[in-house]
Structure formats: structure tokens, C-alpha cells
Design a protein around this motif. Structure first.
Motif, PDB file in Angstrom:
ATOM      1  N   MET A  77       0.840  -1.205   0.000  1.00  0.00           N
ATOM      2  CA  MET A  77       0.000   0.000   0.000  1.00  0.00           C
ATOM      3  C   MET A  77       0.869   1.248   0.000  1.00  0.00           C
ATOM      4  O   MET A  77       1.951   1.275   0.582  1.00  0.00           O
ATOM      5  N   ASP A  78       0.317   2.297  -0.652  1.00  0.00           N
ATOM      6  CA  ASP A  78       0.985   3.595  -0.580  1.00  0.00           C
ATOM      7  C   ASP A  78       0.487   4.338   0.653  1.00  0.00           C
ATOM      8  O   ASP A  78      -0.345   3.817   1.409  1.00  0.00           O
ATOM      9  N   ASP A  79       0.967   5.537   0.911  1.00  0.00           N
ATOM     10  CA  ASP A  79       0.620   6.284   2.130  1.00  0.00           C
ATOM     11  C   ASP A  79      -0.880   6.542   2.258  1.00  0.00           C
ATOM     12  O   ASP A  79      -1.444   6.444   3.352  1.00  0.00           O
ATOM     13  N   LYS A  80      -1.529   6.863   1.169  1.00  0.00           N
ATOM     14  CA  LYS A  80      -2.966   7.142   1.201  1.00  0.00           C
ATOM     15  C   LYS A  80      -3.739   5.881   1.587  1.00  0.00           C
ATOM     16  O   LYS A  80      -4.660   5.914   2.407  1.00  0.00           O
ATOM     17  N   GLN A  81      -3.402   4.744   1.028  1.00  0.00           N
ATOM     18  CA  GLN A  81      -4.066   3.473   1.336  1.00  0.00           C
ATOM     19  C   GLN A  81      -3.800   3.058   2.794  1.00  0.00           C
ATOM     20  O   GLN A  81      -4.676   2.515   3.461  1.00  0.00           O
ATOM     21  N   ILE A  82      -2.563   3.348   3.277  1.00  0.00           N
ATOM     22  CA  ILE A  82      -2.234   3.026   4.667  1.00  0.00           C
ATOM     23  C   ILE A  82      -3.098   3.845   5.614  1.00  0.00           C
ATOM     24  O   ILE A  82      -3.652   3.324   6.594  1.00  0.00           O
ATOM     25  N   ASP A  83      -3.253   5.137   5.313  1.00  0.00           N
ATOM     26  CA  ASP A  83      -4.109   5.990   6.156  1.00  0.00           C
ATOM     27  C   ASP A  83      -5.558   5.500   6.151  1.00  0.00           C
ATOM     28  O   ASP A  83      -6.240   5.489   7.198  1.00  0.00           O
ATOM     29  N   GLN A  84      -6.046   5.064   4.997  1.00  0.00           N
ATOM     30  CA  GLN A  84      -7.403   4.531   4.914  1.00  0.00           C
ATOM     31  C   GLN A  84      -7.532   3.232   5.715  1.00  0.00           C
ATOM     32  O   GLN A  84      -8.536   3.013   6.406  1.00  0.00           O
ATOM     33  N   ALA A  85      -6.536   2.363   5.637  1.00  0.00           N
ATOM     34  CA  ALA A  85      -6.572   1.102   6.374  1.00  0.00           C
ATOM     35  C   ALA A  85      -6.548   1.363   7.879  1.00  0.00           C
ATOM     36  O   ALA A  85      -7.255   0.699   8.658  1.00  0.00           O
ATOM     37  N   ARG A  86      -5.737   2.329   8.304  1.00  0.00           N
ATOM     38  CA  ARG A  86      -5.679   2.666   9.732  1.00  0.00           C
ATOM     39  C   ARG A  86      -7.010   3.248  10.215  1.00  0.00           C
ATOM     40  O   ARG A  86      -7.499   2.914  11.294  1.00  0.00           O
ATOM     41  N   ALA A  87      -7.601   4.130   9.405  1.00  0.00           N
ATOM     42  CA  ALA A  87      -8.892   4.725   9.780  1.00  0.00           C
ATOM     43  C   ALA A  87      -9.978   3.641   9.844  1.00  0.00           C
ATOM     44  O   ALA A  87     -10.819   3.637  10.758  1.00  0.00           O
ATOM     45  N   SER A  88      -9.952   2.721   8.895  1.00  0.00           N
ATOM     46  CA  SER A  88     -10.930   1.634   8.888  1.00  0.00           C
ATOM     47  C   SER A  88     -10.764   0.732  10.107  1.00  0.00           C
ATOM     48  O   SER A  88     -11.749   0.335  10.741  1.00  0.00           O
ATOM     49  N   ALA A  89      -9.508   0.403  10.451  1.00  0.00           N
ATOM     50  CA  ALA A  89      -9.249  -0.439  11.623  1.00  0.00           C
ATOM     51  C   ALA A  89      -9.692   0.266  12.895  1.00  0.00           C
ATOM     52  O   ALA A  89     -10.262  -0.351  13.802  1.00  0.00           O
ATOM     53  N   LYS A  90      -9.447   1.573  12.984  1.00  0.00           N
ATOM     54  CA  LYS A  90      -9.866   2.352  14.165  1.00  0.00           C
ATOM     55  C   LYS A  90     -11.395   2.370  14.267  1.00  0.00           C
ATOM     56  O   LYS A  90     -11.967   2.202  15.352  1.00  0.00           O
ATOM     57  N   GLN A  91     -12.062   2.545  13.134  1.00  0.00           N
ATOM     58  CA  GLN A  91     -13.529   2.573  13.124  1.00  0.00           C
ATOM     59  C   GLN A  91     -14.100   1.224  13.547  1.00  0.00           C
ATOM     60  O   GLN A  91     -15.046   1.171  14.342  1.00  0.00           O
ATOM     61  N   MET A  92     -13.523   0.135  13.078  1.00  0.00           N
ATOM     62  CA  MET A  92     -13.991  -1.212  13.477  1.00  0.00           C
ATOM     63  C   MET A  92     -13.769  -1.446  14.973  1.00  0.00           C
ATOM     64  O   MET A  92     -14.626  -2.004  15.654  1.00  0.00           O
ATOM     65  N   MET A  93     -12.634  -1.015  15.489  1.00  0.00           N
ATOM     66  CA  MET A  93     -12.358  -1.173  16.908  1.00  0.00           C
ATOM     67  C   MET A  93     -13.353  -0.361  17.734  1.00  0.00           C
ATOM     68  O   MET A  93     -13.891  -0.850  18.739  1.00  0.00           O
ATOM     69  N   ASP A  94     -13.646   0.879  17.315  1.00  0.00           N
ATOM     70  CA  ASP A  94     -14.607   1.710  18.033  1.00  0.00           C
ATOM     71  C   ASP A  94     -16.010   1.114  17.984  1.00  0.00           C
ATOM     72  O   ASP A  94     -16.763   1.178  18.953  1.00  0.00           O
ATOM     73  N   THR A  95     -16.351   0.503  16.860  1.00  0.00           N
ATOM     74  CA  THR A  95     -17.682  -0.093  16.704  1.00  0.00           C
ATOM     75  C   THR A  95     -17.875  -1.279  17.643  1.00  0.00           C
ATOM     76  O   THR A  95     -18.899  -1.379  18.323  1.00  0.00           O
ATOM     77  N   TRP A  96     -16.904  -2.186  17.710  1.00  0.00           N
ATOM     78  CA  TRP A  96     -17.060  -3.414  18.482  1.00  0.00           C
ATOM     79  C   TRP A  96     -16.666  -3.292  19.943  1.00  0.00           C
ATOM     80  O   TRP A  96     -17.068  -4.126  20.754  1.00  0.00           O
ATOM     81  N   CYS A  97     -15.906  -2.269  20.279  1.00  0.00           N
ATOM     82  CA  CYS A  97     -15.397  -2.173  21.651  1.00  0.00           C
ATOM     83  C   CYS A  97     -16.066  -1.073  22.480  1.00  0.00           C
ATOM     84  O   CYS A  97     -15.462  -0.545  23.420  1.00  0.00           O
ATOM     85  N   ASN A  98     -17.263  -0.702  22.183  1.00  0.00           N
ATOM     86  CA  ASN A  98     -17.970   0.337  22.979  1.00  0.00           C
ATOM     87  C   ASN A  98     -18.281  -0.189  24.344  1.00  0.00           C
ATOM     88  O   ASN A  98     -18.834  -1.136  24.607  1.00  0.00           O
TER      89      ASN A  98
END
Length: 150
Positions: free
Chosen positions: A129-150
Motif C-alpha cells: 500500500m501507498d501512504d494514502k491506502q495506509i491511512d485509509q486502512a488505519r482509519a478503517s481499523a480504528k472505526q472497526m475497533m470503536d464499533t465493536w469495543c464500545n
């Protein structure tokens, strides 16, 4: 079943009692008393009429009461069963959510600490992945963690 047989026996005994005369008298204290054996008492005979008990009606009434008890018992059992099912479903949902939270945290940690991130294409080869894709993957992982770990 024991209660039903005891009830039927008692009702038959009541139904088969013989008709007895009832006497009323006033005792030495001035209180009114009732008896079926006046013996030597100056008592007044009362005309008491009683009806014979219809044994078929008693049996039908007992059967109807037994049906109502059975229906009540079944209702209680089904409500107990549904409460147990709800509790089991809630426990399963909580376990599932905890598992998904753990996996989301692990994925987030991997994405945040990895030197280089990649995905796998249709041929099974790694595509970095390039930098833009890495940022998207990190944001997606953070969103999934926030969704399941409330």
C-alpha cells in the motif's frame, strides 16, 4: 392427580351423607346452638333442605380445573424457557461482541505498528500500500475497533 382423587372422594362422601334433622336450641348462657341430636334438650326442629351433588358435574368441574392448572403450568414453563432462551442469546451476543472486539484491537495494533502494509490480490500475491491506502486502512481499523469495543 392425588389432589384430584382426594377431591373426588371428598365430594362423593358429601354427596352420600344421609339427610339428618337439624335442631336449634338456646343454651344456659343464652347462645343459639345447632345440633342433629337434641336428646333431652328442648330444641326446635328446622326444615333444612339440601341438594344432592351431581357426581358427573363434579367430575366435569374437576377435569376443567385440572385443564386450567395444566395450562397455567405450561404457560409458566414456556415463559421460564423463553427467559432462559433470552438469557442464552444475550450471553452469546456478549461473547460474540467480545471476540470481535479482541480481533478488531489486534487488527488495529497490526496496522499501527507494521513497517509496511500490504493486501493480497486475486492471484494471492502481495500488493504493498501507498501512504494514502495506509491511512485509509488505519482509519478503517480504528472505526472497526470503536464499533465493536464500545
Amino acid at each position: 392427580m392425588l389432589r384430584l382423587s382426594a377431591f373426588l372422594t371428598a365430594s362423593l362422601l358429601v354427596a352420600t351423607t344421609s339427610h339428618a334433622d337439624v335442631y336449634r336450641f338456646v343454651d344456659s348462657k343464652g347462645q343459639v346452638q345447632y345440633t342433629d341430636r337434641p336428646e333431652t334438650l328442648p330444641a326446635q326442629r328446622l326444615n333444612v333442605q339440601s341438594q344432592r351433588t351431581d357426581t358427573v358435574a363434579v367430575q366435569e368441574r374437576a377435569a376443567e380445573e385440572a385443564k386450567q392448572r395444566d395450562a397455567t403450568t405450561q404457560t409458566q414453563q414456556s415463559s421460564d424457557k423463553s427467559a432462559a432462551d433470552k438469557a442464552k442469546a444475550q450471553q452469546t451476543a456478549a461473547t460474540d461482541k467480545a471476540d470481535r472486539c479482541t480481533k478488531a484491537r489486534e487488527r488495529y495494533d497490526q496496522v499501527m505498528t507494521a513497517q509496511r502494509l500490504y493486501s493480497t490480490d486475486t492471484n494471492g500475491e502481495r500488493v504493498y500500500m501507498d501512504d494514502k491506502q495506509i491511512d485509509q486502512a488505519r482509519a478503517s481499523a480504528k472505526q472497526m475497533m470503536d464499533t465493536w469495543c464500545n
